[in-house]
Write a protein that holds these residues in place. Structure first.
Motif, PDB file in Angstrom:
ATOM      1  N   LYS A  30       0.845  -1.209   0.000  1.00 29.62           N
ATOM      2  CA  LYS A  30       0.000   0.000   0.000  1.00 29.62           C
ATOM      3  C   LYS A  30       0.873   1.248   0.000  1.00 29.62           C
ATOM      4  N   LYS A  66       9.718   1.463  -3.907  1.00 25.53           N
ATOM      5  CA  LYS A  66       8.900   2.481  -4.573  1.00 25.53           C
ATOM      6  C   LYS A  66       8.550   3.680  -3.710  1.00 25.53           C
ATOM      7  N   ALA A  70       3.386   7.024   0.769  1.00 22.77           N
ATOM      8  CA  ALA A  70       2.589   7.726  -0.260  1.00 22.77           C
ATOM      9  C   ALA A  70       1.386   8.445   0.331  1.00 22.77           C
ATOM     10  N   ALA A  72      -1.335   9.696   3.783  1.00 25.83           N
ATOM     11  CA  ALA A  72      -2.295   9.090   4.706  1.00 25.83           C
ATOM     12  C   ALA A  72      -3.079   8.049   3.912  1.00 25.83           C
ATOM     13  N   ASP A  73      -3.610   7.042   4.603  1.00 26.06           N
ATOM     14  CA  ASP A  73      -4.365   6.000   3.904  1.00 26.06           C
ATOM     15  C   ASP A  73      -5.720   6.555   3.474  1.00 26.06           C
ATOM     16  N   SER A  75      -8.168   5.281   2.006  1.00 24.05           N
ATOM     17  CA  SER A  75      -9.369   4.458   2.227  1.00 24.05           C
ATOM     18  C   SER A  75     -10.023   4.780   3.581  1.00 24.05           C
ATOM     19  N   LEU A 115       4.661  11.522  -0.423  1.00 22.64           N
ATOM     20  CA  LEU A 115       3.512  12.345  -0.835  1.00 22.64           C
ATOM     21  C   LEU A 115       2.581  12.571   0.358  1.00 22.64           C
ATOM     22  N   GLY A 116       1.907  13.686   0.364  1.00 22.52           N
ATOM     23  CA  GLY A 116       0.933  13.958   1.416  1.00 22.52           C
ATOM     24  C   GLY A 116       1.546  13.762   2.795  1.00 22.52           C
ATOM     25  N   PRO A 139      -0.287  16.303  -2.665  1.00 20.54           N
ATOM     26  CA  PRO A 139      -1.346  16.217  -3.674  1.00 20.54           C
ATOM     27  C   PRO A 139      -2.767  16.251  -3.115  1.00 20.54           C
ATOM     28  N   GLU A 140      -2.924  16.705  -1.866  1.00 16.80           N
ATOM     29  CA  GLU A 140      -4.254  16.652  -1.231  1.00 16.80           C
ATOM     30  C   GLU A 140      -5.327  17.376  -2.030  1.00 16.80           C
ATOM     31  N   MET A 173       3.962  16.836  -8.299  1.00 11.19           N
ATOM     32  CA  MET A 173       5.108  16.196  -7.649  1.00 11.19           C
ATOM     33  C   MET A 173       6.383  16.881  -8.119  1.00 11.19           C
TER      34      MET A 173
END
Ligand code: COA
Length: 263
Positions: A30, A66, A70, A72-73, A75, A115-116, A139-140, A173
């Motif tokens: 994830k 990778k 990336a 906060a989750d 989902s 990210l974020g 990227p929020e 980015m």
């Protein structure tokens, strides 16, 4: 070298080697996204490492090739209301604050996407070293959101108002070279050298007086604390150095033309 496993977590891995804890966010499938379990375990890990006398410094990184983290989750955002969202942001901010105010030096070894919340986590560390392929961003806005774990504040502190607004308003980015150029990170290295270079920087810091290093962190923190007068804090902390065994050793070593030995 003698590497020991440290801590017992579901989403974090810890390795302790010669006083340096490597703490790995471990959800590579994830992209190491920060769900509530990761955040809670991060909080526990910070608490434990503060108490653990065998740990002198920390290197924080992400599992896999990778991603550092990336974000906060996403989902967990689904269906959350305003109250839950504010609780999430407050919890994240409190944990990242504790990281930033930690007396032990903390280096983010950014191995991929930051990210974020991942960029926010890296920014809460004292120093950031990135692999060439690392990518940074907030990227929020793509999700109709804004950063919530201190990003609006720390990014502005690090890169200035104009660049911070550009990064957060476009959601674009930026690569590691660009991040270095604007002062978001301290160093860019080849991916294969990331952990070694991070350890090298840590080893340099750990040869210095640990109390002095802790006071540097505290004094710089005061610069961003609206309740504190940073110059006065510096005077107090400078005074506190005098009379310590650490300072006596540092000054004696200089006068005796030898290397200091701090414990
Ligand atoms: N939250 C939850 N899950 C995430 C995530 C996040 N922030 N970022 C990545 N993932 C998950 C993906 O959903 C996917 O899961 P799946 O395999 O179960 O579908 C897995 O991680 C791999 O990600 P994927 O998007 O397939 O990889 P990619 O290489 O194509 O793209 C990114 C990588 C980082 C560019 C992309 O995942 C992304 O944009 N992530 C969100 C970044 C973001 O907006 N962060 C701020 C959150 S506030």
């Amino acid at each position: 070298m003698n590497q020991q496993n440290w801590g017992s977590f579901q989403t974090l891995l810890g390795h302790l080697e010669e006083g340096v804890l490597t703490l790995i966010i471990n959800r590579p499938d994830k992209m190491n996204a920060l769900n509530q379990t990761v955040l809670s375990e991060l909080e526990q890990a910070i608490e434990q490492l503060e108490q653990d006398q065998t740990i002198q410094g920390v290197i924080l990184t992400g599992a896999g090739e990778k991603a550092f983290v990336a974000g906060a989750d996403i989902s967990e955002f689904n269906g959350a209301d305003k109250k839950t969202a504010m609780e999430m942001a407050s919890k994240g901010q409190a944990i990242f604050d504790r990281l930033e105010k930690n007396k032990k030096p903390i280096i983010a070894a950014v191995n991929g996407f930051a990210l974020g919340g991942g960029c926010e986590l890296a920014m809460a560390c004292h120093i950031r070293i990135a692999a060439e392929q690392a990518r940074f961003g907030q990227p929020e806005v793509n999700l109709g959101l804004i950063p919530g774990y201190g990003g609006t504040q720390r990014l502005t502190q690090l890169v200035g108002r104009g660049k911070a607004l550009e990064i957060m308003m476009t959601g674009n980015m930026i690569d590691a070279a660009h991040a270095l150029q604007i002062g978001l990170i301290n160093q860019v290295v080849d991916a294969t050298a990331l952990m070694e270079e991070s350890k090298k920087m840590m080893r340099t810091i750990l040869t210095k007086g640990p109390q002095a290093v802790a006071r540097v962190i505290q004094a710089v923190e005061a610069c961003f604390d609206k309740k504190k007068d940073g110059y006065q804090e510096e005077v107090t902390l400078f005074g506190q150095c005098f009379g310590t065994a650490e300072m006596q050793e540092g000054v004696s070593a200089f006068l005796e033309k030898r290397k200091p030995k701090f414990s």
